[in-house]
Design an enzyme around this catalytic site. Structure first.
Site, PDB file in Angstrom:
ATOM      1  N   GLY A 131       2.111  47.865 -19.309  1.00  0.00           N
ATOM      2  CA  GLY A 131       1.357  48.436 -20.422  1.00  0.00           C
ATOM      3  C   GLY A 131       1.913  47.932 -21.740  1.00  0.00           C
ATOM      4  O   GLY A 131       2.588  46.904 -21.783  1.00  0.00           O
ATOM      5  N   SER A 132       1.651  48.682 -22.798  1.00  0.00           N
ATOM      6  CA  SER A 132       2.027  48.200 -24.131  1.00  0.00           C
ATOM      7  C   SER A 132       3.541  48.214 -24.313  1.00  0.00           C
ATOM      8  O   SER A 132       4.261  48.987 -23.668  1.00  0.00           O
ATOM      9  CB  SER A 132       1.381  49.078 -25.196  1.00  0.00           C
ATOM     10  OG  SER A 132       1.992  50.350 -25.201  1.00  0.00           O
TER      11      SER A 132
ATOM     12  N   GLY B 178       6.299  51.045 -23.276  1.00  0.00           N
ATOM     13  CA  GLY B 178       7.473  50.608 -22.519  1.00  0.00           C
ATOM     14  C   GLY B 178       8.763  51.007 -23.224  1.00  0.00           C
ATOM     15  O   GLY B 178       9.729  51.428 -22.583  1.00  0.00           O
TER      16      GLY B 178
ATOM     17  N   GLU C  56       6.627  45.219 -17.575  1.00  0.00           N
ATOM     18  CA  GLU C  56       5.671  44.144 -17.878  1.00  0.00           C
ATOM     19  C   GLU C  56       4.891  44.613 -19.095  1.00  0.00           C
ATOM     20  O   GLU C  56       3.846  45.250 -18.966  1.00  0.00           O
ATOM     21  CB  GLU C  56       4.698  43.934 -16.718  1.00  0.00           C
ATOM     22  CG  GLU C  56       5.328  43.489 -15.425  1.00  0.00           C
ATOM     23  CD  GLU C  56       5.855  42.079 -15.456  1.00  0.00           C
ATOM     24  OE1 GLU C  56       5.668  41.382 -16.473  1.00  0.00           O
ATOM     25  OE2 GLU C  56       6.476  41.677 -14.471  1.00  0.00           O
TER      26      GLU C  56
ATOM     27  N   CYS D 147      -2.672  40.595 -20.344  1.00  0.00           N
ATOM     28  CA  CYS D 147      -1.387  40.426 -21.024  1.00  0.00           C
ATOM     29  C   CYS D 147      -1.096  38.940 -21.195  1.00  0.00           C
ATOM     30  O   CYS D 147      -0.312  38.556 -22.048  1.00  0.00           O
ATOM     31  CB  CYS D 147      -0.274  41.154 -20.296  1.00  0.00           C
ATOM     32  SG  CYS D 147      -0.157  40.722 -18.585  1.00  0.00           S
TER      33      CYS D 147
HETATM   34  C1  UN1 Z   1      -2.012  41.455 -16.702  1.00  0.00           C
HETATM   35  O1  UN1 Z   1      -2.774  41.126 -17.597  1.00  0.00           O
HETATM   36  O2  UN1 Z   1      -1.359  42.530 -16.761  1.00  0.00           O
HETATM   37  O3  UN1 Z   1      -2.013  35.856 -14.892  1.00  0.00           O
HETATM   38  C2  UN1 Z   1      -1.824  40.682 -15.449  1.00  0.00           C
HETATM   39  C3  UN1 Z   1      -3.033  36.536 -15.025  1.00  0.00           C
HETATM   40  C4  UN1 Z   1      -3.353  37.532 -13.928  1.00  0.00           C
HETATM   41  C5  UN1 Z   1      -2.531  38.758 -14.081  1.00  0.00           C
HETATM   42  C6  UN1 Z   1      -2.549  39.374 -15.445  1.00  0.00           C
HETATM   43  N1  UN1 Z   1      -3.093  36.933 -12.650  1.00  0.00           N
HETATM   44  O4  UN1 Z   1      -3.771  36.451 -15.986  1.00  0.00           O
END
Ligand code: UN1
Length: 508
Positions: free
Chosen positions: A241-242, A246, A263, A297
């Site tokens: 998440g953000s 985190g 993450e 992300c």
């Molecule tokens: C995410 O955005 O939290 O690499 C994961 C990627 C995807 C996973 C993204 N396989 O864009």
């Protein structure tokens, strides 16, 4: 899309529960929150809110299941994951459509997400026969050193709306083959996906004596994640998440010496140099920037272009953006769906306004689309890297174009943000490629060559540095985060030599 038929096929009832204890039993919770269709703004379903008692019940199931599950041989734990993957294969298209319906990502990406679950399941099944540690030479005569990896305990898994299925699978499937049990707290913006997956997991769990291995908590109160962060029975908290969230949760876990796997946000750049093949780079950049409507992300947020190619790149990108069909995520020809909710649209508009006020030039988009749902236009802007708005992760399809003159400067710009998740370089220059991948090159967890920042496959370890949180999930040796390492010194002799050559003789 007939939502009623889809829901019936996926076991989603009109009255959706608040928690699952992993043995087929569901708890109602107290009160309701709503899962909304971001493409229409209309409610999809009301979901129960897990109470403290529901949270305690799910956790107790996970705690009770752990010693039983730990005792199951790892390859047999792998069979549980394998059968769950079989269920996912059978329902891939339905689940993919549900992901699209609930998150607004286009159907191809929704189905791709379920495929990502299947891929990590396959990986985990193979891993279930390889969870070994090395035997090492000892400095002591007639000794050897040995490492073993043991199951860790209960894993709390907090996931975000944008990958409502795959990120749980990265964590849960590895954790399960490692002998752990998992309490899942999905985003309140994608609860139906989690409920549908839990139904499948429950069905398979019954056949494998794996009741309680996967439990679920639903709710829109941040107190649920805090409960997992503070409970000493949660050995590992895996949070996606953000960065802001985190940074709130990680100290709570650290205060009780728990483990965290983070993450958090990314602010990913792609570099285009003088030699780059634009036919190859442009599709990668457009997919990276507008895939999942810029809510990955790994989304490409900054495009660092050699000054001599800026006009060409801007023109070709502008043309490509003009072709992007935005609309119903489930329609065949749609390339970009809506943002997740009204607040995301506000954040998008605020970022565009802030970048313009800083002196940014809008090259494409910049506005919300006049139709129901949370649609915005894919957006291109000329900007400068140091502007606060460029330094932040705005979860929206805004790509900032930033020029550079020297390659060193391009690398410095890539690294000059608080986050460190993904990066990419498009070049035909071997030396530059190597410099980008060297220690003084990209400071990110992911550094791709002639491939975009997003769309990682599961085989590699996934995660990033700095404000991204330092965690690694999915492939390679990321499984080690879900186990505890034990080192043993084993003496096969009749004497007791000491390490470091210490002589310690008791008087006779
Ligand atoms: C995410 O955005 O939290 O690499 C994961 C990627 C995807 C996973 C993204 N396989 O864009």
């Amino acid at each position: 899309m007939n939502t009623e038929v889809l829901f019936a096929r996926l076991n989603l009832a009109a009255f959706n529960p608040a928690a699952a204890t992993g043995d087929g039993r569901w708890r109602d919770g107290q009160g309701r929150f709503v899962s909304e269709n971001p493409a229409t703004g209309e409610p999809l379903a009301g979901i129960g809110r897990a109470t403290a008692a529901d949270c305690a019940a799910a956790l107790e199931m996970a705690v009770a299941a752990f010693p039983r599950w730990r005792a199951v041989p790892a390859p047999r734990r792998g069979l549980f994951v394998r059968e769950l993957a079989d269920e996912l294969r059978r329902r891939r298209d339905d689940l993919g459509a549900l992901v699209s319906l609930e998150t607004g990502k286009i159907r191809a990406e929704g189905v791709g997400e379920i495929q990502e679950m299947i891929d990590i399941a396959d990986f985990a099944v193979g891993l279930s026969r390889q969870l070994g540690g090395p035997t090492l030479p000892s400095e002591r005569t007639e000794h050897r050193l040995m490492e073993q990896w043991h199951p860790l305990g209960v894993v709390g898994c907090v996931t975000a709306f944008n990958f409502p299925a795959a990120v749980w699978a990265w964590n849960a499937f590895l954790a399960a083959v490692c002998g752990d049990t998992v309490v899942w707290k999905p985003s309140p913006k994608a609860p139906l996906t989690a409920i549908a997956i839990q139904h499948l997991a429950d069905r398979v769990a019954r056949r494998h004596d794996a009741e309680g291995v996967f439990t679920l908590l639903l709710g829109d109160d941040p107190a649920l994640a805090v409960a997992l962060a503070t409970d000493p029975r949660v050995a590992l908290l895996s949070f996606t998440g953000s960065t802001a969230a985190g940074k709130r949760l990680a100290p709570l876990v650290a205060a009780r010496m728990g483990r965290c796997l983070l993450e958090c946000g990314g602010n990913n750049a792609a570099i285009v140099d003088e030699s780059a093949d634009l036919d190859l780079a442009l599709p990668a950049i457009v997919f990276g920037a507008i895939g999942t409507a810029g809510q990955r992300c790994t989304t490409t947020r900054r495009l660092l272009v050699h000054a001599a190619r800026m006009d060409e790149v801007a023109a070709r990108l502008g043309h490509a953006y003009g072709q992007v069909k935005t609309g119903d995520p489930l329609a065949q020809d749609t390339l970009m769906g809506p943002l997740i909710d009204a607040r995301a649209v506000e954040n998008f508009l605020a970022a565009v306004a802030e970048a313009r006020a800083a002196g940014g030039t809008l090259l494409h988009g910049g506005e919300r689309l006049a139709r129901p749902g949370h649609f915005v236009a894919p957006t291109l802007m000329r900007a400068e890297n140091h502007w606060p708005v460029v330094q932040r992760e705005t979860f929206a399809p805004i790509l900032y174009l930033i020029p550079w003159d020297e390659f060193d400067q391009a690398i410095a710009l890539n690294n000059a943000v608080p986050q460190g998740l993904a990066s990419a370089l498009f070049t035909r220059d071997l030396q530059r490629a190597e410099r980008f991948l060297a220690a003084a090159g990209s400071d990110c967890g992911i550094a791709n060559l002639n491939a975009g920042t997003s769309g990682a496959e599961i085989g590699g370890a996934f995660g990033g540095e700095k404000d991204t949180g330092g965690g690694r999930e999915a492939g390679s040796d990321a499984w080690k985060a879900y186990m505890r390492r034990q080192t043993s010194a084993i003496n096969r002799g009749n004497a007791l030599p000491l390490a470091q050559g210490i002589v310690f003789e008791l008087p006779r």
